[in-house]
Write a protein that holds these residues in place. Structure first.
Motif, mmCIF file in Angstrom:
data_model
loop_
_atom_site.group_PDB
_atom_site.id
_atom_site.type_symbol
_atom_site.label_atom_id
_atom_site.label_comp_id
_atom_site.label_asym_id
_atom_site.label_seq_id
_atom_site.Cartn_x
_atom_site.Cartn_y
_atom_site.Cartn_z
ATOM 1 N N GLU A 122 -2.767 10.218 5.688
ATOM 2 C CA GLU A 122 -1.902 9.560 5.007
ATOM 3 C C GLU A 122 -3.113 9.073 3.856
ATOM 4 O O GLU A 122 -2.795 8.890 2.569
ATOM 5 N N ARG A 123 -4.051 8.446 4.488
ATOM 6 C CA ARG A 123 -5.156 7.997 3.414
ATOM 7 C C ARG A 123 -5.590 9.156 2.780
ATOM 8 O O ARG A 123 -6.134 8.790 1.316
ATOM 9 N N MET A 124 -5.919 10.232 3.019
ATOM 10 C CA MET A 124 -6.372 11.318 2.515
ATOM 11 C C MET A 124 -5.510 11.680 1.332
ATOM 12 O O MET A 124 -5.978 12.054 0.126
ATOM 13 N N VAL A 125 -4.104 11.774 1.571
ATOM 14 C CA VAL A 125 -3.165 12.298 0.693
ATOM 15 C C VAL A 125 -3.275 11.325 -0.361
ATOM 16 O O VAL A 125 -3.130 11.633 -1.748
ATOM 17 N N ASN A 126 -3.212 10.019 -0.208
ATOM 18 C CA ASN A 126 -3.367 8.867 -1.158
ATOM 19 C C ASN A 126 -4.493 9.210 -2.018
ATOM 20 O O ASN A 126 -4.568 8.818 -3.261
ATOM 21 N N GLN A 127 -5.609 9.243 -1.250
ATOM 22 C CA GLN A 127 -7.059 9.502 -2.060
ATOM 23 C C GLN A 127 -6.685 10.719 -3.284
ATOM 24 O O GLN A 127 -6.924 10.493 -4.348
ATOM 25 N N MET A 159 6.715 -12.987 4.390
ATOM 26 C CA MET A 159 5.984 -11.817 4.769
ATOM 27 C C MET A 159 4.504 -11.893 4.868
ATOM 28 O O MET A 159 3.941 -12.782 4.044
ATOM 29 N N LEU A 160 3.937 -11.339 5.924
ATOM 30 C CA LEU A 160 2.554 -11.412 5.872
ATOM 31 C C LEU A 160 2.088 -9.808 5.909
ATOM 32 O O LEU A 160 2.424 -9.192 6.718
ATOM 33 N N LEU A 161 1.414 -9.325 4.784
ATOM 34 C CA LEU A 161 1.148 -7.741 4.726
ATOM 35 C C LEU A 161 -0.475 -7.754 4.727
ATOM 36 O O LEU A 161 -1.139 -8.440 4.050
ATOM 37 N N LEU A 162 -0.839 -6.741 5.364
ATOM 38 C CA LEU A 162 -2.430 -6.529 5.414
ATOM 39 C C LEU A 162 -2.480 -4.987 4.656
ATOM 40 O O LEU A 162 -2.061 -3.955 5.203
ATOM 41 N N TYR A 163 -3.223 -4.985 3.605
ATOM 42 C CA TYR A 163 -3.398 -3.765 2.999
ATOM 43 C C TYR A 163 -4.865 -3.314 2.992
ATOM 44 O O TYR A 163 -5.800 -4.286 3.387
ATOM 45 N N THR A 164 -5.051 -2.079 2.940
ATOM 46 C CA THR A 164 -6.460 -1.579 2.819
ATOM 47 C C THR A 164 -6.748 -0.834 1.438
ATOM 48 O O THR A 164 -5.733 -0.029 1.076
ATOM 49 N N MET A 165 -7.809 -0.990 0.782
ATOM 50 C CA MET A 165 -7.946 -0.077 -0.308
ATOM 51 C C MET A 165 -7.915 1.236 -0.141
ATOM 52 O O MET A 165 -7.724 2.070 -1.081
ATOM 53 N N LYS A 166 -7.785 1.496 1.168
ATOM 54 C CA LYS A 166 -8.077 3.157 1.243
ATOM 55 C C LYS A 166 -6.671 3.747 1.221
ATOM 56 O O LYS A 166 -6.465 4.860 1.160
ATOM 57 N N ASN A 167 -5.600 2.862 1.354
ATOM 58 C CA ASN A 167 -4.100 3.321 1.502
ATOM 59 C C ASN A 167 -3.385 2.585 0.340
ATOM 60 O O ASN A 167 -2.842 1.663 1.104
ATOM 61 N N PRO A 168 -3.320 2.738 -0.830
ATOM 62 C CA PRO A 168 -2.749 1.852 -1.737
ATOM 63 C C PRO A 168 -1.261 1.912 -1.640
ATOM 64 O O PRO A 168 -0.429 1.168 -2.256
ATOM 65 N N SER A 169 -0.658 2.759 -1.042
ATOM 66 C CA SER A 169 0.838 2.914 -0.990
ATOM 67 C C SER A 169 1.844 2.273 0.141
ATOM 68 O O SER A 169 2.917 2.159 -0.125
ATOM 69 N N PHE A 170 0.962 1.907 1.049
ATOM 70 C CA PHE A 170 1.749 1.214 2.321
ATOM 71 C C PHE A 170 0.987 0.359 2.996
ATOM 72 O O PHE A 170 -0.366 0.635 3.137
ATOM 73 N N PRO A 171 1.198 -0.745 3.532
ATOM 74 C CA PRO A 171 0.254 -1.759 4.114
ATOM 75 C C PRO A 171 0.057 -1.234 5.434
ATOM 76 O O PRO A 171 0.919 -0.509 6.078
ATOM 77 N N GLU A 172 -1.097 -1.674 6.021
ATOM 78 C CA GLU A 172 -1.414 -1.482 7.368
ATOM 79 C C GLU A 172 -0.526 -2.186 8.466
ATOM 80 O O GLU A 172 -0.188 -1.804 9.339
ATOM 81 N N TYR A 173 -0.357 -3.513 8.151
ATOM 82 C CA TYR A 173 0.285 -4.206 8.917
ATOM 83 C C TYR A 173 1.273 -4.972 8.235
ATOM 84 O O TYR A 173 1.308 -5.379 7.080
ATOM 85 N N VAL A 174 2.405 -5.068 8.838
ATOM 86 C CA VAL A 174 3.712 -5.965 8.326
ATOM 87 C C VAL A 174 4.102 -7.020 9.272
ATOM 88 O O VAL A 174 4.453 -6.705 10.343
#
Lengths: 625, 95
Positions: A244-249, A321-336
């Motif tokens: 997913e991260r690669m596709v996003n990249q 809500m508490l979301l954790l995002y990473t810059m490696k995957n801008p389209s979906f949060p890592e933790y919700v």
């Protein structure tokens, strides 16, 4: 006289008649060494010259008599051998006589006697007595030894050989296909062996631990049974995440390139001004109606950040809500994580980056553990455990207390600053200080003295001095407090006319702090001086202010009109070096800003639930000399 | 499951043409392409991944292959190998 008479010549009847002249002829007779019978003109054919050639020398020897004799020179080899043979033959004679006397005709005995004799003779030699027979016999010991040297000639040498059947040499090898065994297969085999050994070692441990082991095994079994029950596709989770991260990249390729490599070249000509380059935009459909109320970067993973969602509107209070995002995957949060009440603030623990402390609108606080897969907080305060009665505006982790319990502070509009300690899986609260407003004791009904409390809206702890912290209130005052004194403040600053939205110590200058307020101003203070050092008027209510981690003179502020202002005090003390409209819609207010500790990126949260990341241009990143 | 969600998101992402999941033997488990193309991709990419992994590990046995990208003229083929599975995504990087 007959004899004299005999002198007359008697002529044979066939005598040659010769004349007297012929009779007087002299005949010379020479005695030479030449052989008269030898031919004198032998001619041989020479193949070399292909002609007959006369042989120059002819052998003149005439053999009158030849007789082949059989005499050998005494000292020659053959002669010596013969003499030895003759002498042994002579020795045999006396031995045989002794054998005859003993009347034992076996060869072995003869040999033993011979040996004993030889031994005896040696001793005799040693003693010194020498008789002729003994002397002769003394020659025997060396002689038999010499005799053993058998000569090999045509007459007494026989070779007896036999042809053996030699089986052909067979190779017992195992041929493997070399292409199938590679370095890593060998390594894997070794690793497996190691693991087996370790397991067997564990089994050898004393039985006191077997109870624990059995429990673990049971747990392990449960897990494995669960895994086998669930869909096989879950095993691919790790690969799916990377994919997913690669596709996003790929999709956001240009942004990723910008983030890494783009440096605005126009900054050289812009005369100290800088720009903010927009990078990724993070949004989640479930947070579309919520405002970003808190942002924080993870201290360990520099690309991970947490965003808290809630609502500042008193009337419209909903979920959080508490979301954790990473810059490696801008389209979906890592933790919700979702919660009943809006989240107002959050903080990562420095040493345990998987712990997030969160303060809610309803006054509760909670700790989320990112390592656990649940979407519910691990620990939560409740009404009976001393939650605040008003929204919690800020939480901050502190160092572990003396019992190594985790603890954090929270500030709320109910005027209390509370320290929460995690003791045995429960949150225990301790009131640290009560913000009493001076001179506002009122006479309540029945003569009670009511003390109104100030409403704390933000606080910050000093980086070096552990007990020192600042609290900003809704009235616009900033209190300098100490953890040790629970009723008295160290100092009061009359800071703003409206609520203080944020206070922050300078990370490098230990005496300086900054405050921002809804009264449109940002003020920089020295905590020993009552009046601010700098005042900036930003034409709109300031939502948040943050110091840059790389420089002591750079800070950024965001206003509700959607603009971000970046100041650098070393370049321009009175104006911002960058003012930029960040949010598209004018109605959208920006609520928070945070600098990334490592990368030259800021993230800005707004009221619509969007988080925008921007890259700082080089002018904004000047390091102080 | 969460993984299902992730795969759905990948499939729905901009530019993604197809997703194929194949197991350790090279048999496709889940695909969004037609059968013949899937089998072809599965077989060829499986071989390529094995060779790539063998290369990486031969150089240093403690190392392992985490990701493989083949960028072609028309699109980009991405392969994420796992212990037992292989996830293949074909994407058109919008350029």
């Amino acid at each position: 006289d007959e004899w004299a008479a005999a002198k007359t010549l008697v002529k044979p009847p066939d005598q040659l008649e010769l004349t007297e002249a012929e009779l007087k002829e002299e005949f010379t007779r020479i005695l030479t060494a030449n052989n008269p019978h030898a031919p004198q003109n032998i001619v041989r054919y020479s193949f070399k010259e292909r002609a007959y050639k006369p042989v120059s020398y002819v052998d003149q020897m005439a053999i009158h008599f030849s007789l082949n004799g059989n005499m050998i020179l005494k000292d020659s080899d053959e002669g010596r051998r013969q003499s030895i043979r003759l002498s042994t033959a002579a020795e045999k004679a006396p031995v045989e006589t002794s054998a005859v006397t003993s009347e034992e005709a076996e060869i072995k005995d003869e040999e033993s006697t011979r040996d004993t004799q030889a031994a005896g003779e040696e001793e005799a030699e040693g003693s010194g007595t020498a008789e002729v027979s003994e002397a002769a016999e003394a020659e025997e010991p060396p002689l038999p030894r010499v005799k053993e040297q058998k000569l090999a000639n045509q007459f007494n040498f026989t070779e007896r050989a036999s042809r053996t059947l030699n089986n052909p040499v067979r190779y017992n090898q195992v041929l493997i296909n070399p292409a199938s065994v590679s370095q890593w297969e060998i390594y894997d085999a070794y690793v497996e062996e190691l693991q087996k050994m370790e397991r067997s070692k564990e089994k050898e441990k004393p039985r006191a631990q077997t109870a624990k082991r059995e429990e673990e095994k049971k747990k392990g079994r449960k897990l494995t049974s669960l895994e086998s029950q669930s869909d096989d596709i879950t095993k691919i989770s790790k690969a799916a995440k990377i994919m997913e991260r690669m596709v996003n990249q790929n999709t956001f390729d240009d942004i990723a390139q910008d983030f890494k490599y783009f440096e605005d070249a126009a900054d050289e000509y812009r005369d100290h001004q800088g720009t903010l380059l927009p990078l990724w935009k993070f949004q989640y459909d479930k947070t579309k109606k919520l405002a970003v109320t808190a942002i924080s970067w993870n201290p360990k993973y520099k690309d991970l950040f947490a965003v808290g969602y809630g609502s500042y509107d008193f009337m419209k209070q909903g979920q959080g809500m508490l979301l954790l995002y990473t810059m490696k995957n801008p389209s979906f949060p890592e933790y919700v994580f979702s919660s009943d009440s809006g989240i107002m603030c959050l903080d990562f623990h420095n040493d345990h980056p998987y712990l997030v402390a969160v303060g809610f609108y309803d006054g509760n606080v909670a700790i989320y553990n990112l390592k656990k897969a649940t979407s519910q907080p691990s620990y939560k305060s409740s009404a009976k455990s001393g939650k605040h009665t008003e929204p919690v505006w800020q939480v901050k982790w502190q160092k572990d207390d003396m019992d190594n319990h985790l603890n954090f502070f929270s500030v709320s509009s109910d005027g209390r600053i509370v320290s929460w300690t995690l003791v045995k899986n429960e949150l225990v609260h301790t009131d640290v200080i009560k913000l009493s407003v001076e001179g506002t004791t009122m006479e309540g009904p029945e003569g009670l003295q009511l003390q109104t409390f100030g409403c704390g809206t933000s606080f910050d702890f000093h980086k070096k001095i552990d007990y020192l912290f600042l609290v900003g209130t809704e009235e616009g005052k900033i209190y300098k407090c100490s953890k040790c004194y629970s009723s008295q403040f160290l100092d009061v600053f009359e800071a703003h006319h409206m609520a203080v939205d944020s206070v922050s110590w300078n990370p490098y200058h230990l005496k300086v702090f900054i405050s921002c307020s809804s009264d449109w101003t940002v003020k920089i203070w020295d905590h020993t001086i009552k009046t601010p050092m700098f005042i900036y008027d930003l034409n709109s209510a300031v939502g948040d202010v943050a110091w840059a981690p790389y420089s002591s003179t750079v800070f950024a502020a965001v206003t509700t009109d959607g603009k971000a202002h970046v100041f650098d005090l070393s370049i321009n003390k009175y104006e911002a070096i960058c003012t930029q409209l960040v949010v598209a819609n004018k109605k959208n207010k920006i609520t928070h800003i945070q600098f990334n500790p490592v990368y030259p990126v800021v993230i800005i949260g707004d009221e619509r639930g969007h988080v925008t990341s921007l890259k700082l241009s080089p002018n904004l990143r000047r390091m102080p000399k | 499951a969460e993984v299902e969600e992730t795969l759905k998101r990948i499939q729905a992402h901009r530019g993604v043409i197809a997703t194929v999941v194949i197991n350790a033997e090279g048999i496709p488990i889940r695909t969004t392409l037609d059968n013949s193309t899937t089998v072809q991709y599965a077989g060829l990419l499986h071989q390529l991944t094995m060779t790539a992994r063998s290369t990486v590990r031969d150089i240093d046995p403690q190392n392992d292959l985490t990701f493989l990208r083949v960028r072609t003229k028309k699109h980009e083929i991405m392969v994420a190998p796992d212990k037992e599975y292989l996830l293949i995504v074909i994407q058109n990087p919008c350029e």
